[in-house]
Design a protein around this motif. Structure first.
Motif, short mmCIF file in Angstrom:
data_model
loop_
_atom_site.label_atom_id
_atom_site.label_comp_id
_atom_site.label_asym_id
_atom_site.label_seq_id
_atom_site.Cartn_x
_atom_site.Cartn_y
_atom_site.Cartn_z
N ILE A 151 0.82 -1.21 0.00
CA ILE A 151 0.00 0.00 0.00
C ILE A 151 0.86 1.27 0.00
O ILE A 151 0.51 2.26 -0.63
CB ILE A 151 -1.00 0.00 1.18
N SER A 152 2.02 1.23 0.66
CA SER A 152 2.91 2.40 0.66
C SER A 152 3.40 2.72 -0.74
O SER A 152 3.44 3.88 -1.14
CB SER A 152 4.10 2.16 1.58
N ASP A 153 3.76 1.69 -1.51
CA ASP A 153 4.20 1.90 -2.89
C ASP A 153 3.08 2.49 -3.74
O ASP A 153 3.31 3.37 -4.57
CB ASP A 153 4.66 0.58 -3.53
N ILE A 154 1.87 2.01 -3.53
CA ILE A 154 0.72 2.48 -4.31
C ILE A 154 0.42 3.94 -3.99
O ILE A 154 0.19 4.76 -4.88
CB ILE A 154 -0.51 1.58 -4.06
N ILE A 155 0.44 4.29 -2.70
CA ILE A 155 0.19 5.67 -2.29
C ILE A 155 1.28 6.59 -2.83
O ILE A 155 0.99 7.67 -3.37
CB ILE A 155 0.09 5.78 -0.75
N GLU A 156 2.54 6.16 -2.73
CA GLU A 156 3.66 6.95 -3.25
C GLU A 156 3.48 7.21 -4.75
O GLU A 156 3.62 8.34 -5.21
CB GLU A 156 4.98 6.22 -3.01
N GLN A 157 3.16 6.17 -5.50
CA GLN A 157 3.01 6.33 -6.95
C GLN A 157 1.83 7.24 -7.29
O GLN A 157 1.93 8.07 -8.18
CB GLN A 157 2.84 4.97 -7.62
N TYR A 158 0.75 7.12 -6.54
CA TYR A 158 -0.41 7.99 -6.74
C TYR A 158 -0.02 9.46 -6.53
O TYR A 158 -0.33 10.32 -7.36
CB TYR A 158 -1.54 7.59 -5.79
N LEU A 159 0.67 9.73 -5.42
CA LEU A 159 1.07 11.11 -5.13
C LEU A 159 2.05 11.64 -6.17
O LEU A 159 1.94 12.79 -6.59
CB LEU A 159 1.69 11.19 -3.72
N LYS A 160 2.98 10.81 -6.63
CA LYS A 160 3.92 11.24 -7.67
C LYS A 160 3.19 11.53 -8.97
O LYS A 160 3.54 12.48 -9.68
CB LYS A 160 5.00 10.18 -7.88
N ASN A 161 2.20 10.72 -9.30
CA ASN A 161 1.43 10.95 -10.53
C ASN A 161 0.69 12.27 -10.48
O ASN A 161 0.72 13.04 -11.46
CB ASN A 161 0.46 9.80 -10.80
N ILE A 162 0.01 12.57 -9.37
CA ILE A 162 -0.72 13.83 -9.33
C ILE A 162 0.23 15.02 -9.20
O ILE A 162 -0.07 16.09 -9.71
CB ILE A 162 -1.83 13.85 -8.23
N LEU A 163 1.38 14.82 -8.59
CA LEU A 163 2.40 15.88 -8.56
C LEU A 163 2.90 16.19 -9.97
O LEU A 163 3.08 17.35 -10.34
CB LEU A 163 3.59 15.44 -7.71
N HIS A 164 3.13 15.14 -10.74
CA HIS A 164 3.62 15.30 -12.11
C HIS A 164 2.62 16.06 -12.97
O HIS A 164 3.00 16.86 -13.83
CB HIS A 164 3.91 13.92 -12.72
N GLU A 165 1.35 15.83 -12.74
CA GLU A 165 0.29 16.47 -13.53
C GLU A 165 -0.06 17.87 -13.05
O GLU A 165 -0.68 18.63 -13.78
CB GLU A 165 -0.96 15.60 -13.52
N SER A 166 0.35 18.21 -11.83
CA SER A 166 -0.07 19.50 -11.27
C SER A 166 0.84 20.63 -11.75
O SER A 166 2.06 20.45 -11.85
CB SER A 166 -0.07 19.44 -9.75
N PRO A 167 0.25 21.78 -12.03
CA PRO A 167 1.08 22.93 -12.42
C PRO A 167 1.92 23.37 -11.22
O PRO A 167 1.45 23.39 -10.10
CB PRO A 167 0.06 24.00 -12.80
N GLY A 168 3.18 23.67 -11.47
CA GLY A 168 4.06 24.10 -10.39
C GLY A 168 4.59 22.98 -9.55
O GLY A 168 5.25 23.21 -8.54
N SER A 169 4.30 21.74 -9.93
CA SER A 169 4.77 20.56 -9.19
C SER A 169 4.49 20.67 -7.70
O SER A 169 5.34 20.40 -6.86
CB SER A 169 6.27 20.35 -9.42
N MET A 170 3.24 21.08 -7.36
CA MET A 170 2.83 21.19 -5.97
C MET A 170 1.40 20.69 -5.82
O MET A 170 0.55 20.96 -6.68
CB MET A 170 2.92 22.63 -5.48
N ILE A 171 1.16 19.96 -4.74
CA ILE A 171 -0.20 19.50 -4.44
C ILE A 171 -0.51 19.75 -2.97
O ILE A 171 0.40 19.83 -2.14
CB ILE A 171 -0.39 18.00 -4.76
#
Length: 155
Positions: A4-24
Motif C-alpha cells: 500500500i505504501s508503494d501504491i500511495i507513493e506512486q499515486y502522489l507522484k502521478n498527481i504531482l507530475h500532472e499538477s502545475p508548479g509541481s505542488m499539491i
C-alpha cells in the motif's frame, strides 16, 4: 505485489507530475479513506518517501481545515547542475544524503536507473571500508567525480 505504501507513493507522484508548479495539497484523512488505510500510513509514506534529500518539500497544517502540501524541487538547468552538485556534495556527504541526491537525479531523469544503482553501490558503507569521518570524505569525492563524469559524457 506492491504494498500500500508503494501504491500511495506512486499515486502522489502521478498527481504531482500532472499538477502545475509541481505542488499539491492533500487532506490526509481523505487520502486515507481513498486507499482504505489509516491516516498514519499516509504520514509514513510522506515522511519516508517525500524527503528533502529526495527532492521534495513537505509542509503541513493541522486542524479541521488542515492539509499536507508537497512540492517537488526542480533541479537546476543543465548548465547549473555541476555547480549544484559541488554545493550539495561539499567536502563530505553521509550515505543517506548521497542516496537522496542519486534518487533525485534518477527521478529527474538526469541519470539512468542503471547509473543510479552503480552510484549507490560505489558509495555505500559496505564498499567504503574506512572509518568516519574519512568515509564521508571519500564518498563525497567519489560521488562528485562519478556524477561529473556521467554528466560530461551525456553532452
Amino acid at each position: 505485489m506492491r504494498n500500500i505504501s508503494d501504491i500511495i507513493e506512486q499515486y502522489l507522484k502521478n498527481i504531482l507530475h500532472e499538477s502545475p508548479g509541481s505542488m499539491i495539497e492533500i487532506q490526509r484523512n481523505e487520502l486515507a479513506d481513498q486507499f482504505s488505510c489509516v491516516p498514519s500510513q499516509i504520514n509514513y509514506v510522506i515522511s519516508t518517501r517525500f524527503t528533502l534529500e529526495k527532492g521534495y518539500v513537505v509542509e503541513s497544517k493541522r486542524g479541521g481545515g488542515g492539509y499536507i502540501r508537497i512540492q517537488r524541487i526542480q533541479l537546476p538547468a543543465e548548465l547549473a547542475i555541476q555547480e549544484h552538485l559541488r554545493h550539495t556534495i561539499g567536502d563530505r556527504i553521509e550515505q543517506a544524503a548521497a542516496e537522496g541526491l542519486v534518487y533525485q537525479l534518477e527521478e529527474a531523469r538526469v541519470i539512468t536507473r542503471r547509473e543510479a544503482n552503480l552510484l549507490r553501490a560505489a558509495v555505500s558503507r559496505d564498499a567504503l571500508i574506512v572509518k568516519l569521518p574519512l568515509r564521508d570524505e571519500v564518498r563525497a569525492s567519489l560521488l562528485r567525480a562519478m556524477l561529473l563524469s556521467l554528466l560530461m559524457n551525456k553532452k
